[in-house]
Design an enzyme around this catalytic site. Sequence first.
Site, PDB file in Angstrom:
ATOM      1  N   CYS A  98       0.756  -1.087   0.198  1.00 16.55           N
ATOM      2  CA  CYS A  98      -0.414  -0.553  -0.017  1.00 16.55           C
ATOM      3  C   CYS A  98       0.916   1.333   0.070  1.00 16.55           C
ATOM      4  O   CYS A  98       1.820   1.643   0.903  1.00 16.55           O
ATOM      5  CB  CYS A  98      -1.087   0.070   1.406  1.00 16.55           C
ATOM      6  SG  CYS A  98      -2.294   1.585   1.773  1.00 16.55           S
ATOM      7  N   CYS A 102      -3.657   7.581  -1.141  1.00 11.95           N
ATOM      8  CA  CYS A 102      -5.620   7.100  -1.926  1.00 11.95           C
ATOM      9  C   CYS A 102      -6.772   7.609  -1.448  1.00 11.95           C
ATOM     10  O   CYS A 102      -7.604   7.840  -1.829  1.00 11.95           O
ATOM     11  CB  CYS A 102      -5.376   5.905  -2.478  1.00 11.95           C
ATOM     12  SG  CYS A 102      -4.098   4.825  -3.081  1.00 11.95           S
ATOM     13  N   THR A 189      -4.856   4.434   7.417  1.00 14.45           N
ATOM     14  CA  THR A 189      -3.599   4.613   6.438  1.00 14.45           C
ATOM     15  C   THR A 189      -2.714   5.397   6.278  1.00 14.45           C
ATOM     16  O   THR A 189      -3.092   6.845   6.200  1.00 14.45           O
ATOM     17  CB  THR A 189      -4.376   4.016   5.536  1.00 14.45           C
ATOM     18  OG1 THR A 189      -5.380   2.401   5.929  1.00 14.45           O
ATOM     19  CG2 THR A 189      -3.168   2.940   4.255  1.00 14.45           C
ATOM     20  N   GLU A 256      -0.668   1.582   9.900  1.00 16.23           N
ATOM     21  CA  GLU A 256      -2.327   2.901  10.024  1.00 16.23           C
ATOM     22  C   GLU A 256      -2.043   2.408  11.473  1.00 16.23           C
ATOM     23  O   GLU A 256      -1.295   2.139  12.606  1.00 16.23           O
ATOM     24  CB  GLU A 256      -2.898   1.257  10.034  1.00 16.23           C
ATOM     25  CG  GLU A 256      -3.564   0.909   9.051  1.00 16.23           C
ATOM     26  CD  GLU A 256      -2.998   0.344   7.732  1.00 16.23           C
ATOM     27  OE1 GLU A 256      -1.805  -0.427   8.168  1.00 16.23           O
ATOM     28  OE2 GLU A 256      -2.992   0.539   6.208  1.00 16.23           O
ATOM     29  N   HIS A 291     -12.951   4.032  -3.500  1.00 18.25           N
ATOM     30  CA  HIS A 291     -12.181   3.868  -2.838  1.00 18.25           C
ATOM     31  C   HIS A 291     -12.445   2.724  -3.326  1.00 18.25           C
ATOM     32  O   HIS A 291     -11.131   1.702  -3.516  1.00 18.25           O
ATOM     33  CB  HIS A 291     -12.436   4.058  -1.394  1.00 18.25           C
ATOM     34  CG  HIS A 291     -10.634   4.083  -0.702  1.00 18.25           C
ATOM     35  ND1 HIS A 291      -9.625   4.285  -1.449  1.00 18.25           N
ATOM     36  CD2 HIS A 291     -10.310   3.260   0.439  1.00 18.25           C
ATOM     37  CE1 HIS A 291      -8.841   4.540  -0.322  1.00 18.25           C
ATOM     38  NE2 HIS A 291      -8.813   3.190   0.623  1.00 18.25           N
ATOM     39  N   TYR A 295      -9.549  -0.601  -5.303  1.00 22.91           N
ATOM     40  CA  TYR A 295      -8.900  -1.901  -4.993  1.00 22.91           C
ATOM     41  C   TYR A 295      -8.616  -2.413  -6.052  1.00 22.91           C
ATOM     42  O   TYR A 295      -7.666  -4.027  -5.625  1.00 22.91           O
ATOM     43  CB  TYR A 295      -9.669  -2.150  -3.913  1.00 22.91           C
ATOM     44  CG  TYR A 295      -9.342  -1.572  -2.537  1.00 22.91           C
ATOM     45  CD1 TYR A 295      -9.458  -0.743  -2.118  1.00 22.91           C
ATOM     46  CD2 TYR A 295      -8.908  -2.516  -1.344  1.00 22.91           C
ATOM     47  CE1 TYR A 295      -8.319  -0.273  -0.778  1.00 22.91           C
ATOM     48  CE2 TYR A 295      -8.240  -2.990  -0.195  1.00 22.91           C
ATOM     49  CZ  TYR A 295      -8.790  -1.188   0.455  1.00 22.91           C
ATOM     50  OH  TYR A 295      -8.200  -1.063   1.571  1.00 22.91           O
ATOM     51  N   CYS A 298      -5.041  -1.298  -7.564  1.00 25.32           N
ATOM     52  CA  CYS A 298      -3.889  -1.375  -6.557  1.00 25.32           C
ATOM     53  C   CYS A 298      -3.415  -2.704  -6.704  1.00 25.32           C
ATOM     54  O   CYS A 298      -2.068  -3.146  -6.368  1.00 25.32           O
ATOM     55  CB  CYS A 298      -3.907  -0.550  -5.416  1.00 25.32           C
ATOM     56  SG  CYS A 298      -5.025  -0.655  -4.216  1.00 25.32           S
ATOM     57  N   GLU A 442      -6.020  -6.448   5.292  1.00 26.51           N
ATOM     58  CA  GLU A 442      -6.468  -5.057   4.719  1.00 26.51           C
ATOM     59  C   GLU A 442      -7.261  -5.408   3.512  1.00 26.51           C
ATOM     60  O   GLU A 442      -8.008  -4.962   3.054  1.00 26.51           O
ATOM     61  CB  GLU A 442      -4.761  -4.889   4.172  1.00 26.51           C
ATOM     62  CG  GLU A 442      -4.780  -3.432   4.596  1.00 26.51           C
ATOM     63  CD  GLU A 442      -5.533  -2.627   3.394  1.00 26.51           C
ATOM     64  OE1 GLU A 442      -5.712  -1.864   3.507  1.00 26.51           O
ATOM     65  OE2 GLU A 442      -5.723  -3.360   2.244  1.00 26.51           O
TER      66      GLU A 442
HETATM   67 FE1  SF4 Z   1      -3.627   1.851  -0.015  1.00 28.28          FE
HETATM   68 FE2  SF4 Z   1      -4.598   0.591  -1.915  1.00 28.28          FE
HETATM   69 FE3  SF4 Z   1      -5.828   2.266  -0.388  1.00 28.28          FE
HETATM   70 FE4  SF4 Z   1      -4.412   3.423  -2.232  1.00 28.28          FE
HETATM   71  S1  SF4 Z   1      -6.044   2.423  -2.861  1.00 28.28           S
HETATM   72  S2  SF4 Z   1      -4.706   4.056   0.153  1.00 28.28           S
HETATM   73  S3  SF4 Z   1      -2.750   1.532  -1.686  1.00 28.28           S
HETATM   74  S4  SF4 Z   1      -4.676   0.111   0.474  1.00 28.28           S
HETATM   75 FE    FE Z   2      -6.896   0.421   2.061  1.00 27.27          FE
END
Ligand code: SF4
Ligand code: FE
Length: 488
Positions: A98, A102, A189, A256, A291, A295, A298, A442
């Site tokens: 991560c 984001c 995060t 985190e 968001h 996922y 990423c 996660e």
């Molecule tokens: Fe982390 Fe993915 Fe969330 Fe970005 S979208 S903060 S890389 S988990």
């Molecule tokens: Fe996340």
Amino acid sequence: MMTGEEYIESLRLQQKEVYFMGQRVENVVDHPAMRPHINSAAVTYRLATDPEYNDLASATSHLTGRKINRWTHVPQNQEDLVKKAMMLRAAGQITGTCFQRCVGMDGLITLYSVTWEMDQKLGTDYHERFKTFLIETQDHDYMTDGAMTDPKGDRSKRPSDQHDPDLYVRVVEKREEGIIVRGAKMHQTGAINSHQILVMPGTAMTPADADYAVSFAVPADAPGLIYVFGRQVNDSRKWEGTIDQGNPTYGVVGGEAMIIFDDVFVPWERVFMCGETEFAGTLVERFASYHRQNYGACKSGNLDVLIGAAVAVADMHGVAKAGHVKDKLAEMAHLVETMYSGALACSYHCSSFGCGTAFVDPVLANASKYNTARYYPEVTRLAQDIAGGFIATLPSEQELENPRVASFIHKYYKTGENVDPIDRIKMGRLIENMTGSTPIVECMHGAGSPQAQRVVIQRLIRWQDKRKLAEEIVREEQEESAWKPSNC
Ligand code: SF4
Ligand code: FE
């Protein structure tokens, strides 16, 4: 825009109150438990200033016309949403974990349209305030922590019904110059390495919850903010050496922290919602869609790294050509591309709000995140299957310096003439790192637990339209069956 190095140096100027393992951490930047996560977030700065990636990772601000980092950009069209997804896959491939920035990006995107809608309906002036804040964020290239998840107490009760009134962040006092807020946000995060904290309500609210319908921004080192950095599985390896970490540069997941708001003052110009309960649910759901788009992108980038590690280990073990290994690799790739296709599909199938912000298709975005929660563990299972048991029983890197056993380790971990046993151990550690419990949890609960995606899908799918489709076919079939060919 800042470079990665400038971002890291900028964190040294902050005076945050951070705790880890019972101690106050004065120097977050050089702390071994935190530095890998900071390196990972720095990739979001590096990409925007790298000629190879800056088409994806930078954008032009629709407010100022200036070049900005895409992690601070509010998407204006389909191309912006698609580039967001592509950027996240690219960053996920580089870090293997991560990169944290984001959540704040999606908070900025969401509040832009929600403040506009509040002003349209209620005659408030939140949007102008928010635009000033956004321009400052873009021009300084700040990393923003998007803080949404409250402690939540008893999940069956509303914020105002909890046994302790502070279990959701709330306004405890309104003053002429601003508000005082109290509460906490959990598992945040990138919080300890952000420049500012953007707080949003974490659930839909009723009128009784007015004190909890609050959104605001504060500098990350504002007085009264306290950070408790979380422990991760095997995190002591970060200060014991390098190889055993698996991903020593970028770490595991997002570093985190719990953020405690111990009566923090927020000036009115940084307050973007204060009591408008009817908009809390809209904000949460819209944020979640943006968001959940991420996922599928990423995590597919991260899993590209894991597939690569499985390919390397299979080769080192002499089984790269075995049919069952090729099958498993194809299955892994199929699952990863399915995750990513959801992120792209919801971006292409977009709409836009009255203020001009482009919006992902929420059903497809939720389906993408739901797929991620299901497929990520399956891909890790297949990687462990291919790699074999050695990833769970490797000796510590200290043994590689132990004169009594080091040569034996080299000898017995060497699987072929051209295989370096240390490379094999490093690859095993990377697989161990990426398939352990922390990333699995996660990908399950980040961006909302799978049940939250089911609820959105259940609500947004037009079940009766689908029923009509079936009824139409049945009706046609009946009409059809009434017809008899004339020559029989
Ligand atoms: Fe982390 Fe993915 Fe969330 Fe970005 S979208 S903060 S890389 S988990
Ligand atoms: Fe996340």
